[in-house]
Design a protein around this motif. Structure first.
Motif, PDB file in Angstrom:
ATOM      1  N   ALA A 125       0.827  -1.206   0.000  1.00  0.00           N
ATOM      2  CA  ALA A 125       0.000   0.000   0.000  1.00  0.00           C
ATOM      3  C   ALA A 125       0.863   1.257   0.000  1.00  0.00           C
ATOM      4  O   ALA A 125       0.561   2.251  -0.662  1.00  0.00           O
ATOM      5  CB  ALA A 125      -0.914  -0.005   1.221  1.00  0.00           C
TER       6      ALA A 125
ATOM      7  N   ALA B 210       0.957   4.140  -2.905  1.00  0.00           N
ATOM      8  CA  ALA B 210       0.504   5.503  -2.607  1.00  0.00           C
ATOM      9  C   ALA B 210       1.490   6.561  -3.092  1.00  0.00           C
ATOM     10  O   ALA B 210       1.162   7.737  -3.122  1.00  0.00           O
ATOM     11  CB  ALA B 210       0.280   5.659  -1.105  1.00  0.00           C
ATOM     12  N   VAL B 211       2.697   6.170  -3.446  1.00  0.00           N
ATOM     13  CA  VAL B 211       3.672   7.152  -3.936  1.00  0.00           C
ATOM     14  C   VAL B 211       3.144   7.736  -5.237  1.00  0.00           C
ATOM     15  O   VAL B 211       2.736   7.003  -6.132  1.00  0.00           O
ATOM     16  CB  VAL B 211       5.043   6.478  -4.176  1.00  0.00           C
ATOM     17  N   PRO B 212       3.136   9.071  -5.343  1.00  0.00           N
ATOM     18  CA  PRO B 212       2.607   9.679  -6.563  1.00  0.00           C
ATOM     19  C   PRO B 212       3.393   9.229  -7.797  1.00  0.00           C
ATOM     20  O   PRO B 212       4.580   8.926  -7.722  1.00  0.00           O
ATOM     21  CB  PRO B 212       2.796  11.183  -6.328  1.00  0.00           C
ATOM     22  N   ALA B 213       2.705   9.216  -8.919  1.00  0.00           N
ATOM     23  CA  ALA B 213       3.307   8.791 -10.179  1.00  0.00           C
ATOM     24  C   ALA B 213       4.462   9.703 -10.556  1.00  0.00           C
ATOM     25  O   ALA B 213       4.523  10.856 -10.151  1.00  0.00           O
ATOM     26  CB  ALA B 213       2.254   8.824 -11.276  1.00  0.00           C
TER      27      ALA B 213
ATOM     28  N   PRO C 185       2.591  11.657 -15.757  1.00  0.00           N
ATOM     29  CA  PRO C 185       1.119  11.697 -15.777  1.00  0.00           C
ATOM     30  C   PRO C 185       0.497  10.466 -16.433  1.00  0.00           C
ATOM     31  O   PRO C 185      -0.653  10.136 -16.153  1.00  0.00           O
ATOM     32  CB  PRO C 185       0.808  12.984 -16.546  1.00  0.00           C
TER      33      PRO C 185
ATOM     34  N   GLN D 164       1.160   7.537 -15.760  1.00  0.00           N
ATOM     35  CA  GLN D 164       1.024   6.453 -14.764  1.00  0.00           C
ATOM     36  C   GLN D 164       0.143   6.865 -13.588  1.00  0.00           C
ATOM     37  O   GLN D 164       0.317   6.360 -12.489  1.00  0.00           O
ATOM     38  CB  GLN D 164       2.411   6.075 -14.215  1.00  0.00           C
ATOM     39  N   ARG D 165      -0.754   7.795 -13.802  1.00  0.00           N
ATOM     40  CA  ARG D 165      -1.624   8.234 -12.703  1.00  0.00           C
ATOM     41  C   ARG D 165      -2.225   7.062 -11.960  1.00  0.00           C
ATOM     42  O   ARG D 165      -2.697   6.118 -12.589  1.00  0.00           O
ATOM     43  CB  ARG D 165      -2.750   9.100 -13.252  1.00  0.00           C
ATOM     44  N   SER D 166      -2.231   7.149 -10.650  1.00  0.00           N
ATOM     45  CA  SER D 166      -2.630   5.987  -9.864  1.00  0.00           C
ATOM     46  C   SER D 166      -4.109   5.993  -9.533  1.00  0.00           C
ATOM     47  O   SER D 166      -4.666   4.964  -9.175  1.00  0.00           O
ATOM     48  CB  SER D 166      -1.825   5.949  -8.573  1.00  0.00           C
ATOM     49  N   ARG D 167      -4.786   7.144  -9.681  1.00  0.00           N
ATOM     50  CA  ARG D 167      -6.164   7.257  -9.224  1.00  0.00           C
ATOM     51  C   ARG D 167      -7.042   6.194  -9.888  1.00  0.00           C
ATOM     52  O   ARG D 167      -7.080   6.071 -11.102  1.00  0.00           O
ATOM     53  CB  ARG D 167      -6.680   8.639  -9.567  1.00  0.00           C
ATOM     54  N   GLY D 168      -7.735   5.452  -9.059  1.00  0.00           N
ATOM     55  CA  GLY D 168      -8.663   4.456  -9.556  1.00  0.00           C
ATOM     56  C   GLY D 168      -7.984   3.217 -10.127  1.00  0.00           C
ATOM     57  O   GLY D 168      -8.650   2.304 -10.597  1.00  0.00           O
TER      58      GLY D 168
ATOM     59  N   ARG E  26      -4.691   1.916  -8.657  1.00  0.00           N
ATOM     60  CA  ARG E  26      -3.841   1.211  -7.706  1.00  0.00           C
ATOM     61  C   ARG E  26      -4.584   0.929  -6.418  1.00  0.00           C
ATOM     62  O   ARG E  26      -5.542   1.605  -6.071  1.00  0.00           O
ATOM     63  CB  ARG E  26      -2.606   2.058  -7.391  1.00  0.00           C
TER      64      ARG E  26
ATOM     65  N   ARG F 145      -5.601   1.128  -2.868  1.00  0.00           N
ATOM     66  CA  ARG F 145      -5.528   2.190  -1.869  1.00  0.00           C
ATOM     67  C   ARG F 145      -5.886   1.600  -0.522  1.00  0.00           C
ATOM     68  O   ARG F 145      -6.776   0.755  -0.444  1.00  0.00           O
ATOM     69  CB  ARG F 145      -6.556   3.281  -2.180  1.00  0.00           C
ATOM     70  N   ILE F 146      -5.224   2.059   0.538  1.00  0.00           N
ATOM     71  CA  ILE F 146      -5.723   1.649   1.833  1.00  0.00           C
ATOM     72  C   ILE F 146      -6.519   2.787   2.410  1.00  0.00           C
ATOM     73  O   ILE F 146      -6.144   3.952   2.306  1.00  0.00           O
ATOM     74  CB  ILE F 146      -4.628   1.192   2.815  1.00  0.00           C
ATOM     75  N   ALA F 147      -7.632   2.440   3.027  1.00  0.00           N
ATOM     76  CA  ALA F 147      -8.520   3.446   3.582  1.00  0.00           C
ATOM     77  C   ALA F 147      -8.102   3.747   5.014  1.00  0.00           C
ATOM     78  O   ALA F 147      -7.240   3.074   5.583  1.00  0.00           O
ATOM     79  CB  ALA F 147      -9.950   2.930   3.542  1.00  0.00           C
TER      80      ALA F 147
END
Lengths: 294, 325, 330
Positions: free
Chosen positions: C256, C260-263, C266, C268-272, C274, C276-278
């Motif tokens: 996790a 969570a490390v930012p791409a 652009p 390799q955007r991770s949103r949606g 990768r 994610r831990i809540a």
């Protein structure tokens, strides 16, 4: 190496930090005003033997209640004593008492405060005694101490020191507690430095600034408290010329000879105001929290 | 339709050594629903740019020396403080780096959100409460109705930042400025907050300006990117272009000096030297003393931002020449 | 075969927090900042130590240097146990282990000149002020890339990166073997950060140093480290060679964290896309039972809530504390 630090990044103009502090102090208008007022009073106190011609205790009933004028600069009191001589010698006594209280506070306040702040094991014991002393209103405690010890100049100094050392110690302690956790202190521990070295090189020099500010205000409190004690009759024994004594005697003749109580009152006011301005200036320049905002 | 247009903005500060320009001739614009990333290191002027747009700089010592901030057909630099207050909230709102100090510790978070709404809309208490709960729910605070009466110290750093976002969005602003919104947060929380900002943009369609020093945050969120150095904009382009074909040597350096998460590199490509302090900026190109491609001309004249490719501009005398292989 | 320079066994630090009440009657809460951590650092290597705030990584670094006294456990340095050493014996060991701090502002005494700052460790260990000490200080200053004219300057005259170089010079002037870098580059601007990372690597090669590199930035840790240890709420959850841990992490928390490390681009955007831990990191004052990660773990099982997993070694040199890994062997 390709990535050595850019030597240009170091300022070319250089100035020792202590020098820079002095320069900022003397640019501070309030500080300079305060220093000037205080220097006048202190100078007069020191020069007392040379700028007065008559003994401040010499009675001369013939000359009593003379108003300020050419012959008697500040006039005379109910015993015909020169008010100029008495106020000038009173200034000297105020300076002696203020300086002594400040010196005793600087030594013992630092010792107690640094010990309590640095050695966690001593903290609780020292600070509970401190709290107990601070629980009394300052002037009541001073009166209590002088009534036990008896009224005299030395005892006034002792009483005021007992009253104010806990307050100074608390201020030193709180700076030491902050400084103890600084990373440069940790670095010194990691290098193998002993307690004494850490206190002397890393903690006390950095705790000095808030203490100097406190001591300048303390000087004012001491002068003021001494006057209060003398006025109440538990300070230096009359006819010793202190501002409090002069005012206590002048109180009965406020209508006929208002100068007797007014002149030492003004002298006291100038001294206290000068010291407070001085202290404000020191605080503005020395307190690092304010310096960051500049 | 342009949501925000900043033209030649110069903000100066009065300091002990005279007046110093914190930012100079900054121009950019933003469309509705767009995310503009402003990236720069300390002293780049990225935060001053945001605070000038918001009208939040204390004047004096700050002074808008030149330029315009056009928002909703008005020049915000000409508005009075009272008029500006009406813009903040429903027009533009802002979130800050430190969620700990941005919330008032003596009021519950519900009170703070409701107060923000009440400052701009006259609503009955029950309606205010309903709106505040809906907002907390939107920013992903679990069991929002129960948390409404909590105080800031009862929440974690990530939750406080969510509350800040809820407050900022409570009046449905058209533009949100986020100044280092995730810098104080841990990396797993940062990912959550960045996701949240993107989700909210998709839902409400507001424009967002994200200010950061972190190229990763830019890569994750921005549509367009503006790179600042020592108070000036030195490059502006769509996000993919900035990463694929940076034109300014500083932008290239900024991308190269970040270590990779997947590849081994023997050595990082560092930019030599130190960032200039605002009062000690070099004459000519601000980056010239640290630039490996600097020529004598770079030390004398300031290169202006120039459109070198469609939608891609840079401020470098040698950009064209260095870009050609 | 590599030899351990430092090894910790069952190292634990419990802080008593909160006021102890007027007469010490109220029971203070205890915070297990570091909980039974065992690890080794080999001579000449860099061990990266990562984790989020409150995971105890800084405390662990200070425990290894005995800047903080451990509540339990043992520390061995260069083959000998230093846990119980007295003040003077410890002082001799301190020559060989030093620390570089995060904050370039708080780490240097504002009232000391650069020369005094760097000379201090030498003076503590018996050097006399004079030409020889000055020569050593100047030489060290050159090694960290600062000119000799910096000697009589004061910390406030330097930029953050330059101050960090001064801090490094102070740490290295005794020619130690172990350096704990406690977030040593975290407070620096990225363009300056790369300079300091390069400097640390150059000095390591030149002086044969061993580093414990504590940081929260995973890409910097990957770049500088040979092996990486991941901590969560006082426990080491995974240790492995850096390539293994970044390309094939076993612990769900490590996975996790990396996700969570930012791409870096652009595309390799991770949103949606990768994992994610809540949720938030629980308070270390009141950590979850069993596996401390179970409240956020996407693969949580019943056993995770009851029993804390122990560090096992599924592959040589790869240790992990997770029931998912333990289960197949049982």
């Amino acid at each position: 190496m390709s990535d050595v630090a850019d030597a240009e990044g170091i300022a070319l103009k250089r100035e020792h930090p202590a020098r820079a502090t002095l320069r900022r102090l003397f640019r501070h208008r309030l500080f300079v005003t305060g220093l000037f007022l205080f220097a006048i009073v202190a100078g007069i106190g020191i020069a007392a033997p040379w700028i007065t011609t008559v003994d401040p205790q010499r009675l001369s009933m013939r000359n009593k209640f003379l108003p300020p004028g050419e012959a008697w600069v500040f006039g005379t009191d109910n015993f015909g004593r020169s008010l100029w001589a008495r106020v000038v010698w009173g200034a000297q006594l105020s300076m002696i008492i203020g300086a002594s209280v400040v010196a005793l506070n600087a030594v013992f306040g630092t010792l107690i405060g640094a010990a309590a702040g640095y050695f966690r094991k001593l903290d609780n014991a020292l600070m509970r005694v401190n709290d107990a002393l601070m629980a009394f209103p300052a002037i009541l405690l001073a009166i209590a101490v002088t009534s036990v010890l008896g009224p005299s100049t030395l005892n006034v100094i002792l009483a005021l020191s007992i009253v104010y050392i806990p307050r100074t110690a608390r201020i030193v302690r709180s700076s030491v507690i902050v400084l103890r956790e600084m990373e440069y202190v940790q670095a010194a521990v990691a290098a193998g430095a002993g307690h004494w070295r850490i206190l002397r090189h890393h903690i006390l020099p950095n705790a000095m600034a808030p203490m100097i500010v406190q001591l300048s205000f303390l000087f004012a409190y001491a002068v003021l408290s001494e006057a209060t004690l003398s006025f109440l009759g538990v300070g230096a024994v009359p006819p010793t010329p202190t501002w409090g004594n002069i005012m206590a005697e002048g109180r009965d003749f406020m209508r006929e000879a208002p100068w007797i109580i007014t002149i030492p009152g003004v002298a006291l006011m100038i001294t206290v105001m000068g010291l407070n301005l001085l202290g404000d200036g020191l605080r503005d320049v020395l307190d690092p929290r304010l310096r960051i905002q500049q | 339709m342009k949501l925000l247009e900043v033209r030649d903005l110069t903000t100066a500060f009065m300091t002990g050594r005279g007046e110093v320009n914190a930012i100079e001739e900054v121009s950019f614009s933003l469309e509705e629903g767009q995310i503009l990333g402003i990236v720069g290191e300390s002293g780049s002027g990225k935060s001053v740019t945001a605070l000038t747009v918001m009208g939040l700089l204390p004047r004096p010592p700050a002074r808008i020396a030149a330029g315009q901030v056009l928002f909703g057909g008005r020049d915000l630099t000409k508005l009075s403080e009272r008029e500006m207050q009406a813009v903040r909230g429903p027009g533009i709102s802002m979130i800050f780096q430190e969620p700990m100090t941005s919330l008032n510790p003596v009021f519950s978070i519900g009170d703070q959100i409701m107060e923000t709404i009440a400052a701009h809309e006259r609503l009955p208490q029950a309606e205010l409460r309903r709106r505040a709960i809906a907002m907390l729910d939107k920013v992903g605070i679990p069991s929002a109705a129960r948390r409404l009466d909590d105080y800031p110290h009862q929440m974690s750093g990530g939750q406080r930042q969510r509350v800040m976002i809820a407050m900022a969005l409570a009046c449905n602003p058209k533009l949100l400025i986020a100044d280092e919104p995730t810098t104080a947060l841990d990396v797993t929380i940062q990912a959550q907050i960045l996701d949240l900002l993107m989700d909210l943009r998709d839902e409400f369609g507001m424009g967002i300006v994200i200010i950061t020093h972190n190229m990763g945050v830019i890569a994750e969120t921005a549509d367009r990117v503006m790179v600042m150095y020592a108070g000036r904009v030195i490059e502006e382009a769509p996000v993919a272009t900035i990463f694929d074909r940076p034109l300014h040597p500083y932008t290239r350096g900024l991308l190269e000096c970040v270590p990779s998460l997947t590849e081994d590199r023997a050595r990082l490509v560092a930019i030599p030297g130190t960032l200039p302090e605002p009062a000690r900026r070099p004459p000519g190109c601000r980056f010239a003393p640290r630039c490996l491609h600097a020529e004598p001309a770079c030390g004398t004249a300031i290169p202006l931002l120039e459109t070198l490719e469609p939608a891609h501009s840079a401020a470098c005398f040698r950009a064209r020449e260095l870009a050609s292989p | 075969m590599t030899t351990p320079l430092v090894s910790a066994t069952g190292l634990t630090k419990v802080f008593e927090v909160g006021s102890s009440g007027l007469f010490g009657l109220r029971k203070p809460a205890s915070l297990r900042a570091v909980d039974e951590v065992s690890l080794t650092i080999n001579a000449g290597e860099t061990l990266g130590l990562v984790g989020e705030s409150g995971c105890g990584k800084s405390t662990l670094g200070r425990l290894l240097l005995r800047l903080i006294e451990p509540t339990a456990g043992r520390i061995a340095f260069d083959g000998s146990d230093i846990t119980g050493l007295g003040r003077s014996a410890m002082r001799a060991v301190r020559r060989s282990m030093q620390i570089v701090f995060q904050d370039p502002y708080g780490a240097l005494n504002p009232r000391m000149s650069v020369e005094d700052i760097i000379a201090e460790p030498l003076l503590i260990h018996g050097a006399k002020p004079g030409a020889e000490t000055r020569r050593k200080v100047t030489e060290m200053l050159g090694k960290v890339g600062l000119p000799a004219r910096a000697l009589d300057r004061f910390p406030h005259e330097f930029s953050g990166g330059q101050r960090q170089r001064i801090g490094i010079a102070r740490a290295l002037v005794l020619h130690p073997r172990l350096i704990v870098c406690d977030e040593a580059v975290s407070a620096l601007d990225v363009s300056v950060q790369a300079q300091i990372v390069n400097l640390l690597q150059d000095l390591q090669r030149e002086m044969g140093l061993t580093y414990l590199f504590i940081a929260h930035d995973l890409s910097v840790v990957r770049h500088i480290s040979d092996r990486v240890a991941v901590m969560y709420l006082g426990k080491v959850v995974e240790i492995a060679d850096k390539r293994t841990i970044y390309s094939a992490p076993l612990h769900p928390y490590t996975r996790a964290l990396i996700a969570a490390v930012p791409a870096q681009h652009p595309a390799q955007r991770s949103r949606g896309r990768r994992e994610r831990i809540a949720g938030d990191i629980p308070s270390a004052l009141n950590p979850p039972s069993g596996c401390r990660f179970h409240t956020r773990c996407p693969h949580v099982m019943a056993v995770c809530r009851e029993r804390a997993p122990v560090l096992t070694e599924p592959a040589p040199g790869h240790q992990v504390a997770c029931h998912l890994i333990e289960a197949p062997q049982a």
